[in-house]
Design a protein around this motif. Structure first.
Motif, PDB file in Angstrom:
ATOM      1  N   TYR B 183       0.853  -1.182   0.000  1.00  0.00           N
ATOM      2  CA  TYR B 183       0.000   0.000   0.000  1.00  0.00           C
ATOM      3  C   TYR B 183       0.890   1.233   0.000  1.00  0.00           C
ATOM      4  CZ  TYR B 183      -3.417   3.418   1.642  1.00  0.00           C
ATOM      5  OH  TYR B 183      -4.215   4.511   1.756  1.00  0.00           O
ATOM      6  N   LYS B 184       0.767   2.035  -1.018  1.00  0.00           N
ATOM      7  CA  LYS B 184       1.631   3.192  -1.117  1.00  0.00           C
ATOM      8  C   LYS B 184       0.832   4.420  -1.540  1.00  0.00           C
ATOM      9  CE  LYS B 184       6.443   3.502  -1.250  1.00  0.00           C
ATOM     10  NZ  LYS B 184       6.517   3.431   0.198  1.00  0.00           N
ATOM     11  N   LEU B 185       0.792   5.397  -0.637  1.00  0.00           N
ATOM     12  CA  LEU B 185       0.151   6.652  -0.998  1.00  0.00           C
ATOM     13  C   LEU B 185       1.170   7.500  -1.738  1.00  0.00           C
ATOM     14  CD1 LEU B 185      -1.629   7.577   2.330  1.00  0.00           C
ATOM     15  CD2 LEU B 185      -2.782   7.159   0.176  1.00  0.00           C
ATOM     16  N   PRO B 186       0.719   8.236  -2.727  1.00  0.00           N
ATOM     17  CA  PRO B 186       1.671   9.131  -3.390  1.00  0.00           C
ATOM     18  C   PRO B 186       2.166  10.168  -2.386  1.00  0.00           C
ATOM     19  CG  PRO B 186      -0.562   9.390  -4.268  1.00  0.00           C
ATOM     20  CD  PRO B 186      -0.634   8.332  -3.240  1.00  0.00           C
ATOM     21  N   LYS B 187       3.457  10.368  -2.359  1.00  0.00           N
ATOM     22  CA  LYS B 187       4.013  11.327  -1.403  1.00  0.00           C
ATOM     23  C   LYS B 187       3.543  12.732  -1.740  1.00  0.00           C
ATOM     24  CE  LYS B 187       7.695  10.558   1.642  1.00  0.00           C
ATOM     25  NZ  LYS B 187       9.014  10.154   1.956  1.00  0.00           N
ATOM     26  N   ILE B 189       0.689  13.986  -1.076  1.00  0.00           N
ATOM     27  CA  ILE B 189      -0.768  14.138  -1.105  1.00  0.00           C
ATOM     28  C   ILE B 189      -1.292  14.406   0.301  1.00  0.00           C
ATOM     29  CG2 ILE B 189      -1.332  11.676  -0.813  1.00  0.00           C
ATOM     30  CD1 ILE B 189      -3.559  12.068  -2.868  1.00  0.00           C
ATOM     31  N   THR B 190      -0.570  13.912   1.291  1.00  0.00           N
ATOM     32  CA  THR B 190      -1.112  13.984   2.642  1.00  0.00           C
ATOM     33  C   THR B 190      -0.512  15.094   3.507  1.00  0.00           C
ATOM     34  OG1 THR B 190       0.496  12.296   3.247  1.00  0.00           O
ATOM     35  CG2 THR B 190      -1.729  11.555   2.779  1.00  0.00           C
TER      36      THR B 190
ATOM     37  N   MET C  47      -7.661   6.780  -2.266  1.00  0.00           N
ATOM     38  CA  MET C  47      -6.887   6.616  -1.044  1.00  0.00           C
ATOM     39  C   MET C  47      -6.764   5.140  -0.653  1.00  0.00           C
ATOM     40  SD  MET C  47      -6.006   9.630  -0.557  1.00  0.00           S
ATOM     41  CE  MET C  47      -5.256   9.891   1.044  1.00  0.00           C
ATOM     42  N   GLN C  49      -7.005   2.556  -2.681  1.00  0.00           N
ATOM     43  CA  GLN C  49      -6.297   1.813  -3.721  1.00  0.00           C
ATOM     44  C   GLN C  49      -6.603   0.313  -3.640  1.00  0.00           C
ATOM     45  OE1 GLN C  49      -2.131   2.672  -3.491  1.00  0.00           O
ATOM     46  NE2 GLN C  49      -2.462   4.863  -3.415  1.00  0.00           N
ATOM     47  N   ASN C  50      -5.525  -0.499  -3.652  1.00  0.00           N
ATOM     48  CA  ASN C  50      -5.711  -1.942  -3.713  1.00  0.00           C
ATOM     49  C   ASN C  50      -6.107  -2.572  -2.384  1.00  0.00           C
ATOM     50  OD1 ASN C  50      -3.258  -1.712  -2.439  1.00  0.00           O
ATOM     51  ND2 ASN C  50      -2.110  -2.043  -4.333  1.00  0.00           N
ATOM     52  N   VAL C  51      -6.259  -1.719  -1.341  1.00  0.00           N
ATOM     53  CA  VAL C  51      -6.729  -2.266  -0.067  1.00  0.00           C
ATOM     54  C   VAL C  51      -8.096  -2.905  -0.297  1.00  0.00           C
ATOM     55  CG1 VAL C  51      -7.409  -1.686   2.291  1.00  0.00           C
ATOM     56  CG2 VAL C  51      -5.455  -0.551   1.237  1.00  0.00           C
ATOM     57  N   ASN C  74      -6.704  19.488   6.253  1.00  0.00           N
ATOM     58  CA  ASN C  74      -5.474  19.126   5.556  1.00  0.00           C
ATOM     59  C   ASN C  74      -5.153  20.146   4.463  1.00  0.00           C
ATOM     60  OD1 ASN C  74      -3.323  17.465   5.163  1.00  0.00           O
ATOM     61  ND2 ASN C  74      -4.393  16.124   3.736  1.00  0.00           N
ATOM     62  N   PHE C 153      -5.219   8.542   6.476  1.00  0.00           N
ATOM     63  CA  PHE C 153      -4.272   8.029   5.476  1.00  0.00           C
ATOM     64  C   PHE C 153      -2.975   8.793   5.661  1.00  0.00           C
ATOM     65  CE2 PHE C 153      -8.530   7.503   3.868  1.00  0.00           C
ATOM     66  CZ  PHE C 153      -8.531   6.164   3.488  1.00  0.00           C
ATOM     67  N   VAL C 155       1.457   8.989   5.306  1.00  0.00           N
ATOM     68  CA  VAL C 155       2.751   8.497   4.843  1.00  0.00           C
ATOM     69  C   VAL C 155       3.730   8.709   5.976  1.00  0.00           C
ATOM     70  CG1 VAL C 155       4.602   8.773   3.171  1.00  0.00           C
ATOM     71  CG2 VAL C 155       2.238   9.068   2.451  1.00  0.00           C
ATOM     72  N   SER C 160       3.287   3.782   3.876  1.00  0.00           N
ATOM     73  CA  SER C 160       1.963   4.385   3.914  1.00  0.00           C
ATOM     74  C   SER C 160       1.139   3.595   4.912  1.00  0.00           C
ATOM     75  CB  SER C 160       1.313   4.306   2.540  1.00  0.00           C
ATOM     76  OG  SER C 160       2.069   5.061   1.630  1.00  0.00           O
ATOM     77  N   ASN C 223      12.063  16.300   0.595  1.00  0.00           N
ATOM     78  CA  ASN C 223      12.236  14.868   0.878  1.00  0.00           C
ATOM     79  C   ASN C 223      13.582  14.302   0.450  1.00  0.00           C
ATOM     80  OD1 ASN C 223       9.831  14.210   2.172  1.00  0.00           O
ATOM     81  ND2 ASN C 223       8.749  14.297   0.216  1.00  0.00           N
ATOM     82  N   LYS C 244      -1.626  17.233  13.149  1.00  0.00           N
ATOM     83  CA  LYS C 244      -1.971  15.886  12.720  1.00  0.00           C
ATOM     84  C   LYS C 244      -1.492  14.839  13.708  1.00  0.00           C
ATOM     85  CE  LYS C 244      -2.272  16.662   7.832  1.00  0.00           C
ATOM     86  NZ  LYS C 244      -1.745  16.326   6.533  1.00  0.00           N
TER      87      LYS C 244
END
Lengths: 300, 232, 297
Positions: B183-187, B189-190, C47, C49-51, C74, C153, C155, C160, C223, C244
């Motif tokens: 599971y990878k959120l695009p960096k 975005i959050t 958000m 996704q494949n979950v 946010n 959600f 990171v 993530s 980053n 947060k």
């Protein structure tokens, strides 16, 4: 009321005020005269602690300004240059805010009375953004006076006003001094204006004091200079030199004949020249101080 | 001497293998018979999900079953992550299904107990299941574990523990192990708050490709009828 | 002092630009709410996704008032510094521009007092702005979308994560988060006032504040490890999103969230301390500069 000694202010390399000393007595209307850029505003701002002097001492009501700032400022009312005020507020609200800043909570009627004094009572509820420059100036004056200060400092109060406005303000200033016993320091770049209001005055130039004293002395009518041009200046010279008028004669050049004399003698001089069959083309008189002041202005 | 021993072991193995071959169909039918006792049930308990990227609380849940193949999990009002393979918890269906070839795969041990391994291969190529291995306790006729490989969802495992409801063949606990995708959120975005602990907190040795759901049942209501609405 | 503060608040309240901030917040929040009401599912899909391949999730429950508020904050808390700067950046320079600063400063009030009152007024404005945000983003969302457990959600480093906080464990987190945001935005107010002291028009400090915030935010989001380690801790913008932290719920060894816990209170506290230090430093410099300043406007 105000005692200034050896006041200096430099901004970087520029010396705005240079070793300035003067004093204002209680009850004076003190004229602060100088052309634009002479250092008037800088000095006035130093009197109000808006600008910190580079050196020198300012005493107001016998107390050092730096050490007694709050106490002194509570007794001072000021209007500096053209105030823009809070445009989005009414005249009344502006006045109320500044009264509060002086620690006063005045009734609406009391505030309107103050506006009445400067002829703005009928516009009390209008927003300041609808005001002309002259009206803002009047409101600025009302703000300066709202807390009934002992010393009133006005920087070019008639700037941007119409002739009626100028006359009104002049009248108000004179009455503040004469009737309410206030001390007023008023700056201007016009000698004629100071002449009409002030009892004492100073002229500063390039930050330095040029002359200070009683207006009645400085503008002594004895010292009126008269410039005369006639149909034939050479003949006129001869006639005058041969008469009792010779004692007043100063110079003769292409621009006419110059005399220094009491203003009151001018009609008699005219009668004498007419009787001597000399045609007068022009006769101008002005005070020597005005001459002096004009020269300063032209030097700039 | 050595030769003798080897041949003895070989021989013994032959016997055991034969015995298995003899009994595997019988074992399957006994397991099926035990299953047939249950027409429906409603089981209450909690579900605890452990997936490396999911931090979600254990949750009360109710599982509904109706023979032959209806199964659903309902959670309380809160938000829940119900494993999709939950349908596969219905191992009964697999066992009961006659469209599989049953192959005896010998024995193994689970917690010191000897178990029989049965491999189930679908007869139909189109079946989602490629192969399923079932671990059966031959004494209690209970399924203790199964490993199923599917075409779409990889391999998942089920581990059953029995207790109070062993007589019904119903487990007190089912551990469902499944494959998870990363599971990878695009960096960016959050806009996360980085407290500087991320690096050290990254757990080492956690298998990110496997997830686990642990269902613990405290109570079963068996054969009292289950309404259809729970399966919608 | 109180009477001066009243004056300041009165001035702020009478200025049309003050209400830009409230209108902007209302507009942004309403757009979010309408958009999510119409098509929040798409966002959830993105958000999650494949979950969703592994789990059955009721997306309708997931999009609830608490979640909405988090999503809105946010975005919004990144923009609100601009709105705070709009008022605080104008505090001194706006008066200089109008020619009222000199009138104010020749009243018997100390400059420190003037600056503190300006700061307090900006602070109160910030608080009211946050209350407005809380009303719009939280309470209105709760009314429109209802309440339920909340998904965060996140990171974290290279990972993530999806955190779930149960509905009964959320409200206090929002209260704490809004209080934190108040401190964070007060840093912006203090910075704006500091810049305001140097300027004689109001646009300068407002633009400068916004530029600093944007620049720092970009740098702290580069980053790159070198920057993360050596530069980021020195940028106050890195701590603005610390609210947060109250939603990063603590977990036990099994990864189960613990109700009422925080993953890293230490780091939130440190961030708060750093932010408060910034307020003190910005304000301190502003007072020193302002006291020494020659008022030429």
């Amino acid at each position: 009321m105000i005692k200034v000694e050896h006041l200096h202010k430099t901004f970087g390399d520029f010396t705005a005020v240079n070793d300035l000393s003067f004093s204002v007595n209680p009850g004076d209307v003190y004229g602060f005269l100088g052309q634009n850029g002479a250092g008037k505003s800088t000095t006035i701002r130093m009197l109000l602690s808006l600008i910190h002097p580079s050196s020198g001492i300012i005493e107001i009501a016998g107390k050092n300004l730096t050490d007694n700032r709050k106490e002194i400022l509570s007794k001072v009312g000021a209007m500096i240059e053209r105030p823009d005020l809070y445009k989005y507020l009414s005249a009344l609200d502006n006045l109320k805010l500044f009264a509060k800043m002086s620690g006063l909570h005045l009734s609406k009627q009391a505030l309107i009375n103050q506006l009445e004094r400067v002829g703005l009572a009928d516009r009390a509820d209008s927003k300041v953004k609808t005001f002309s420059q002259g009206m803002k100036q009047r409101l600025g004056l009302a703000i300066a006076l709202v807390h009934d200060p002992e010393l009133i400092i006005l920087d070019e109060p008639t700037n941007g006003m119409d002739p009626q406005g100028i006359a009104d303000i002049r009248e108000l200033i004179v009455s503040l001094s004469k009737e309410a016993g206030k001390t007023v320091l008023v700056s201007s770049h016009l000698l004629s204006e100071i002449e009409l209001m002030a009892n004492r005055m100073i002229i500063i130039h390039k930050g330095k004091k040029m002359v200070e004293g009683e207006v009645s002395q400085l503008l002594n009518p004895e010292q009126t200079s008269v410039r005369l041009t006639t149909g034939n200046d050479l003949i006129a010279m001869k006639v005058l030199s041969a008469s009792q008028w010779s004692v007043y004669m100063e110079s003769q050049d292409a621009e006419g004949i110059g005399l220094t004399m009491n203003k009151k003698l001018i009609p008699e001089l005219v009668r004498f020249l007419t009787a001597s069959q000399i045609d007068i083309l022009s006769l101008q008189h002005r005070h020597s101080l005005e001459d002096y002041f004009l020269k300063l202005t032209q030097n700039l | 001497m050595l030769k003798k021993s080897i041949s003895l072991i070989f021989f013994l193995n032959m016997i055991i293998a034969y015995a298995h071959a003899q009994t595997i169909d019988k074992l399957m039918s006994e397991v099926r018979k035990k299953m047939a006792l249950i027409k429906d049930y409603q089981a209450t308990g909690t579900m605890k999900t452990s997936v490396s990227f999911l931090k979600i609380p254990a949750e009360p849940m109710t599982m509904y079953y109706k023979a032959p193949d209806k199964l659903s999990i309902k959670t309380s009002n809160g938000l829940s992550f119900v494993p999709k393979g939950a349908v596969n918890l219905n191992i009964n269906k697999l066992i009961a299904d006659k469209t599989f070839t049953v192959i005896d795969a010998g024995t193994d041990r689970i917690a010191g107990k000897m178990v029989r391994l049965v491999k189930l291969l679908p007869l139909d190529d189109k079946n989602e299941i490629i192969l399923s291995t079932v671990y059966i306790d031959p004494v209690e006729k209970l399924i203790l574990k199964s490993r199923t490989t599917t075409k779409q969802n990889g391999t998942f495992e089920l581990e059953m523990s029995y207790g109070k409801y062993v007589n019904w063949g119903l487990p007190d606990k089912i551990v469902f192990i499944f494959n998870t995708k990363d599971y990878k959120l695009p960096k960016g975005i959050t806009f996360d708050f980085d407290d500087g602990t991320a690096k050290s907190a990254a757990q080492a040795g956690v298998d990110k490709s496997k997830g686990q759901a642990e269902l613990t049942f405290s109570q079963y209501v068996v054969n009292k009828g289950v309404e259809e609405k729970f399966f919608k | 002092m109180w009477s001066l503060l009243q004056i300041e608040l009165y001035k702020i309240s009478r200025r049309p630009r003050t209400y830009i901030a409230f209108a902007a917040i209302a507009a942004i929040v309403l757009i979010f709410q309408v958009a999510f009401k119409a098509d929040g599912q798409s966002y959830m899909n993105l958000m999650l996704q494949n979950v969703q391949d592994n789990f059955e999730i009721d997306r309708n429950k997931a999009i609830n008032g608490y979640f909405m508020c988090y999503i809105i904050l946010n975005t919004l808390l990144v923009q609100v510094p601009i709105l705070v700067a709009l008022v605080a950046g104008d505090a001194i320079s706006g008066e200089a521009n109008m020619g009222t600063l000199r009138l104010m400063l020749c009243k018997p009030i100390s400059r420190t007092q003037v600056l503190m009152v300006k700061f307090l007024a900006s602070f109160i404005f910030t608080i009211i702005l946050l209350l407005w945000m809380a009303f719009m983003a939280l309470f209105l969302s709760m009314l429109i979308f209802g309440t339920n457990d909340m998904l965060i959600f996140r990171v974290k480093g290279d990972e993530s994560q999806i955190l779930q906080i149960t509905a009964d464990d959320i409200l206090w987190r929002y209260i704490a988060a809004f209080l934190y945001a108040a401190v964070a935005l007060t840093v912006i107010a203090a910075l704006s006032i500091l810049l305001s002291v140097f300027a004689e028009n109001s646009i300068g400090p407002i633009v400068a504040t916004v530029c600093i915030v944007i620049f720092f935010t970009i740098v702290s989001n580069i980053n790159v490890p070198v920057i993360d380690r050596n530069v980021k801790p020195w940028l106050f913008t890195s701590y603005l999103v610390g609210w947060k932290g109250f939603f990063y719920i603590g977990t036990n060894a099994d990864g189960q969230p613990l109700k009422g816990s925080l993953e890293n209170w230490e780091s939130i506290r440190n961030s708060l301390n750093i932010l408060i230090a910034h307020i003190i430093v910005f304000l301190g410099i502003a007072i020193v500069v302002f006291k020494r300043k020659d008022i030429l406007s």
